[in-house]
Design a protein around this motif. Structure first.
Motif, PDB file in Angstrom:
ATOM      1  N   GLY A  38      37.317  37.432  40.094  1.00 55.02           N
ATOM      2  CA  GLY A  38      38.710  37.858  40.217  1.00 55.02           C
ATOM      3  C   GLY A  38      38.914  39.232  39.613  1.00 55.02           C
ATOM      4  N   ALA A  39      38.304  39.470  38.441  1.00 49.52           N
ATOM      5  CA  ALA A  39      38.408  40.786  37.796  1.00 49.52           C
ATOM      6  C   ALA A  39      37.701  41.862  38.624  1.00 49.52           C
ATOM      7  CB  ALA A  39      37.819  40.726  36.389  1.00 49.52           C
ATOM      8  N   LEU A  40      36.541  41.523  39.183  1.00 51.75           N
ATOM      9  CA  LEU A  40      35.813  42.482  40.019  1.00 51.75           C
ATOM     10  C   LEU A  40      36.622  42.835  41.263  1.00 51.75           C
ATOM     11  CD1 LEU A  40      32.184  41.014  39.838  1.00 51.75           C
ATOM     12  CD2 LEU A  40      33.062  43.051  38.667  1.00 51.75           C
ATOM     13  N   THR A  41      37.272  41.818  41.838  1.00 51.48           N
ATOM     14  CA  THR A  41      38.105  42.071  43.016  1.00 51.48           C
ATOM     15  C   THR A  41      39.297  42.953  42.659  1.00 51.48           C
ATOM     16  OG1 THR A  41      37.487  39.927  43.962  1.00 51.48           O
ATOM     17  CG2 THR A  41      39.457  40.974  44.833  1.00 51.48           C
ATOM     18  N   TRP A  42      39.911  42.667  41.543  1.00 50.25           N
ATOM     19  CA  TRP A  42      41.082  43.436  41.098  1.00 50.25           C
ATOM     20  C   TRP A  42      40.730  44.916  40.930  1.00 50.25           C
ATOM     21  CZ3 TRP A  42      46.181  42.009  40.049  1.00 50.25           C
ATOM     22  CH2 TRP A  42      46.951  42.939  39.323  1.00 50.25           C
ATOM     23  N   HIS A  43      39.574  45.170  40.327  1.00 51.88           N
ATOM     24  CA  HIS A  43      39.175  46.552  40.046  1.00 51.88           C
ATOM     25  C   HIS A  43      38.300  47.154  41.150  1.00 51.88           C
ATOM     26  CE1 HIS A  43      40.862  46.563  36.017  1.00 51.88           C
ATOM     27  NE2 HIS A  43      40.295  45.377  35.795  1.00 51.88           N
ATOM     28  N   ARG A  44      38.065  46.386  42.215  1.00 52.70           N
ATOM     29  CA  ARG A  44      37.256  46.856  43.356  1.00 52.70           C
ATOM     30  C   ARG A  44      35.881  47.353  42.904  1.00 52.70           C
ATOM     31  NH1 ARG A  44      42.239  49.489  44.781  1.00 52.70           N
ATOM     32  NH2 ARG A  44      43.330  48.404  46.453  1.00 52.70           N
ATOM     33  N   VAL A  45      35.198  46.538  42.138  1.00 57.78           N
ATOM     34  CA  VAL A  45      33.866  46.895  41.641  1.00 57.78           C
ATOM     35  C   VAL A  45      32.822  46.433  42.648  1.00 57.78           C
ATOM     36  CG1 VAL A  45      32.178  46.564  39.805  1.00 57.78           C
ATOM     37  CG2 VAL A  45      34.625  46.720  39.255  1.00 57.78           C
ATOM     38  N   GLY A  46      31.935  47.336  43.044  1.00 53.60           N
ATOM     39  CA  GLY A  46      30.864  46.975  43.973  1.00 53.60           C
ATOM     40  C   GLY A  46      31.403  46.695  45.361  1.00 53.60           C
ATOM     41  N   ASN A  47      30.778  45.713  46.027  1.00 51.16           N
ATOM     42  CA  ASN A  47      31.179  45.304  47.374  1.00 51.16           C
ATOM     43  C   ASN A  47      32.379  44.369  47.267  1.00 51.16           C
ATOM     44  OD1 ASN A  47      31.413  44.000  49.914  1.00 51.16           O
ATOM     45  ND2 ASN A  47      29.262  44.389  50.356  1.00 51.16           N
ATOM     46  N   VAL A  48      33.546  44.845  47.622  1.00 48.43           N
ATOM     47  CA  VAL A  48      34.765  44.071  47.398  1.00 48.43           C
ATOM     48  C   VAL A  48      34.790  42.814  48.262  1.00 48.43           C
ATOM     49  CG1 VAL A  48      36.216  45.230  49.120  1.00 48.43           C
ATOM     50  CG2 VAL A  48      37.256  44.264  47.062  1.00 48.43           C
TER      51      VAL A  48
END
Length: 265
Positions: A38-48
């Motif tokens: 969820g945090a990675l998606t929020w910050h658009r880290v890597g392959n969203v």
């Protein structure tokens, strides 16, 4: 003689070791994966797209664990202590029946069809639970968890959604849609599903025997009903109408479904 004091043997709760109530490492790992993706998606880290995939799938598995835990907890409170000894109160998804049929198959259906298919199952010793109402409440507890999930996610979406984080909110919307479909599917009066199990205790002995014969084939019956264009159309019309009534925006969950199919983009 058992002793329930900490530090002396295994502490007991209602005659059951407290370890039987501790969340399993598998469940905690799923929660950690849900929060992390969820945090990675929020910050658009890597392959969203992969981030949203992990966010939605892990969130769905967490909800599956809580659905089955709710069944087990109500059964335990109603008198069936065996659910604790079987590990159902540890929230471990691997305890809720066959990993392929109970976990892998629902995830595949989520990815391909965008449907929150009912997943695992807890085996409840009905002979230890007195009263028809208690049996109905045990069966109702799981779908009630899905309904609660749906409401919480829709409220979060309506209060927080904005254009700055479209992928994250698309994932939340898709999770809400999956919970909504799971709620309705589980409440259908189909033998073997929660909706059918809710009414089974109130049937006459003759109808109960017929129900018990049909229950093992409940999933096949469900697929047959949904495969029928008319019945499937009625069901999805009801899902979309209820989603609109709740204020769940179709473009959001449609975008979420597009994102989790990362192999198409």
């Amino acid at each position: 003689m058992p002793n329930d004091r900490p530090g002396y043997g295994e502490p007991l709760l209602l005659g059951v070791p407290r370890a039987a109530f501790r969340p399993s490492p598998v469940f905690l790992a799923l929660v950690a994966l849900f929060v992390t993706t969820g945090a990675l998606t929020w910050h658009r880290v890597g392959n969203v797209r992969l981030d949203v995939f992990g966010f939605v799938v892990s969130g769905w598995l967490v909800s599956l664990c809580l659905h089955e835990y709710a069944h087990a907890l109500v059964a335990f409170r109603a008198g069936d202590r065996s659910v604790a000894h079987r590990g159902y109160l540890t929230l471990n998804p691997l305890k809720y029946s066959h990993p392929l049929l109970s976990i892998a198959l629902p995830v595949v259906v989520v990815l391909l069809g965008g449907i929150g298919l009912p997943g695992g199952a807890v085996w409840v010793d009905r002979h230890r639970i007195p009263g028809r109402l208690r049996h109905t409440l045990v069966s109702l507890a799981g779908p009630a968890t899905n309904v609660l999930f749906t409401v919480v996610l829709v409220v979060a979406l309506r209060l927080g959604a904005d254009d700055a984080y479209p992928e994250f909110w698309a994932g939340v919307a898709l999770l809400a849609f999956l919970q909504l479909t799971a709620s309705l599917l589980n409440l259908l009066p189909v033998p073997g599903l929660d909706g059918g199990n809710m009414i089974q205790p109130w049937l006459s002995p003759q109808w109960q025997r017929g129900y018990d014969l049909m229950a093992p084939f409940g999933f096949l019956l469900l697929f047959g009903l949904l495969w029928n264009p008319r019945v499937g159309g009625w069901f999805f019309d009801a899902v979309f109408a209820l989603a609109d009534l709740l204020g769940l925006p179709a473009p959001f969950y449609a975008y979420g479904l597009e994102l989790i199919r990362f192999w198409q983009g």
